[in-house]
Design a protein around this motif. Sequence first.
Motif, PDB file in Angstrom:
ATOM      1  N   VAL A 107       0.658  -1.398   0.136  1.00 23.48           N
ATOM      2  CA  VAL A 107       0.016   0.072   0.214  1.00 23.48           C
ATOM      3  C   VAL A 107       0.883   1.328  -0.026  1.00 23.48           C
ATOM      4  N   PRO A 108       1.066   1.932  -1.145  1.00 21.86           N
ATOM      5  CA  PRO A 108       2.071   2.980  -1.071  1.00 21.86           C
ATOM      6  C   PRO A 108       1.409   4.383  -0.366  1.00 21.86           C
ATOM      7  N   GLN A 109       2.226   5.308  -0.218  1.00 22.43           N
ATOM      8  CA  GLN A 109       1.873   6.283   0.495  1.00 22.43           C
ATOM      9  C   GLN A 109       1.090   7.316  -0.375  1.00 22.43           C
ATOM     10  N   GLY A 110       0.031   7.831   0.170  1.00 25.05           N
ATOM     11  CA  GLY A 110      -0.855   8.522  -0.616  1.00 25.05           C
ATOM     12  C   GLY A 110      -2.045   7.892  -0.956  1.00 25.05           C
ATOM     13  N   GLU A 111      -2.165   6.583  -0.948  1.00 28.97           N
ATOM     14  CA  GLU A 111      -3.470   5.719  -1.400  1.00 28.97           C
ATOM     15  C   GLU A 111      -4.670   6.077  -0.454  1.00 28.97           C
ATOM     16  N   ASN A 112      -5.743   6.168  -1.127  1.00 29.24           N
ATOM     17  CA  ASN A 112      -6.992   6.540  -0.138  1.00 29.24           C
ATOM     18  C   ASN A 112      -7.694   5.165  -0.312  1.00 29.24           C
ATOM     19  N   ALA A 113      -8.719   5.127   0.481  1.00 25.68           N
ATOM     20  CA  ALA A 113      -9.501   3.978   0.673  1.00 25.68           C
ATOM     21  C   ALA A 113     -10.526   3.765  -0.515  1.00 25.68           C
ATOM     22  N   ALA A 114     -10.836   4.754  -1.406  1.00 23.37           N
ATOM     23  CA  ALA A 114     -11.864   4.401  -2.370  1.00 23.37           C
ATOM     24  C   ALA A 114     -11.231   3.750  -3.646  1.00 23.37           C
ATOM     25  N   TYR A 115     -10.052   4.008  -3.886  1.00 23.26           N
ATOM     26  CA  TYR A 115      -9.520   3.554  -5.085  1.00 23.26           C
ATOM     27  C   TYR A 115      -8.006   3.201  -5.006  1.00 23.26           C
ATOM     28  N   PRO A 116      -7.575   2.117  -5.220  1.00 21.37           N
ATOM     29  CA  PRO A 116      -6.284   1.684  -4.933  1.00 21.37           C
ATOM     30  C   PRO A 116      -5.403   2.204  -5.826  1.00 21.37           C
ATOM     31  N   ALA A 117      -4.265   2.756  -5.509  1.00 20.11           N
ATOM     32  CA  ALA A 117      -3.357   3.653  -6.263  1.00 20.11           C
ATOM     33  C   ALA A 117      -2.690   2.919  -7.536  1.00 20.11           C
ATOM     34  N   LEU A 118      -2.626   1.602  -7.579  1.00 22.29           N
ATOM     35  CA  LEU A 118      -2.143   0.913  -8.857  1.00 22.29           C
ATOM     36  C   LEU A 118      -3.322   1.262 -10.037  1.00 22.29           C
ATOM     37  N   PHE A 119      -4.384   1.405  -9.583  1.00 22.89           N
ATOM     38  CA  PHE A 119      -5.390   1.284 -10.733  1.00 22.89           C
ATOM     39  C   PHE A 119      -5.163   2.512 -11.447  1.00 22.89           C
ATOM     40  N   ASN A 120      -4.588   3.790 -10.914  1.00 22.28           N
ATOM     41  CA  ASN A 120      -4.354   5.070 -11.604  1.00 22.28           C
ATOM     42  C   ASN A 120      -3.418   5.019 -12.527  1.00 22.28           C
TER      43      ASN A 120
END
Length: 372
Positions: free
Chosen positions: A150-163
């Motif tokens: 779980v990288p820094q800055g990831e929010n609960a609504a959308y995993p950072a990898l998806f971006n």
Amino acid sequence: MPSKKSKTKLFIIVLVPIITLLTGCEFKDIDKDVFVSMIGIDKSDEGDKPYKITLKLYVPTSSFKQSPEPQYSYITQTGETISEAIRILETYSDKELEFGHAKLVVIGEELLKENKASEVLDFLLRRPDIQMISWIAVGRPSAEEIVKMVPQGENAAYPALFNYFDDIGNESQYIITTYLFDFRRRMVEEGIDPILPIIEKKKSHFEISKSLVLVDKKDPHELSTLYTGIFNILSMNTQVADLIINNEEEDFIAKINSMDSKHKVNVQNNNKIALEIEVSLTGYISESKHPLKIQNLSYYNQLLEKVAKEKVTEFITEMTDIGFDPIGFGIDYKSRTLHNKRMNSEEWKEAYKNAEIQIIINPRLKSTGAIQ
């Protein structure tokens, strides 16, 4: 003639038995499901259980205020087959595993080196609850470590990898997006080879700037950051790109914000072919180590043409030398040649390896940038 009343009685007599034969649909409350976010598939260390499956599960919360930070749970299991590992994982939760929201499948690099891509693809295609628009990527050092990070800055609504892959967030020229349906097409279609992005784990973030080309019964071939960017340009998978122009006189960066690429196979005599690629690049100069003059714009375009032609030629030459075809020249050849006049598979491989490479670059630098 039967009366209206008798018609009504007849209708009821026929309708009632039919209704009794109907069955209602099964309904399950949403709180009886747990949603899978990502699927990681690795090679295990157990000889009799070669597959290791890691699932990243969403932890449901009543509101974003209650849990602004991302919360996940992870379950891992080895198995003789992927399906066996999944069946055992289903016993780890009191809820049913729901794969319909799994948008990313990460395959461990070591598993791909064992030529297990076809077996993984078979499992993904046969499960009806896995979306064909799911993304496929390579995990380095392993799929498990990528899925659990779980990288820094990831929010609960959308995993950072998806971006990285959804064309809404990151727009880097070095990120390849491969969907499951396209991965399947490239795996089964002769004339084009699968290519997957490599997700590398760093201390506090992901790095996705390289890619892996797969060919059956061959070791996967890794594309460097530069060649990954060139592939994206040639396959029209990116909207923006930066090209470094560096010689004894000039040193600047061309910002390409519009591009067009075409390729075709020109068939010559005696099973000889020429691979023709035409690329149009439109943009401006975004950075320079020396003062630039707008009057010399045609000269800067010549430099861009020269460098781009060299880099594209180097990339295509490397692909032909090792016999990998992620661009899809083989498909273009089949589309332009009648079936009774085509080379067989071995003849095409030999022709592709010895193909003449013709690169045409159309540079269109419009300005030297805006300096106030």
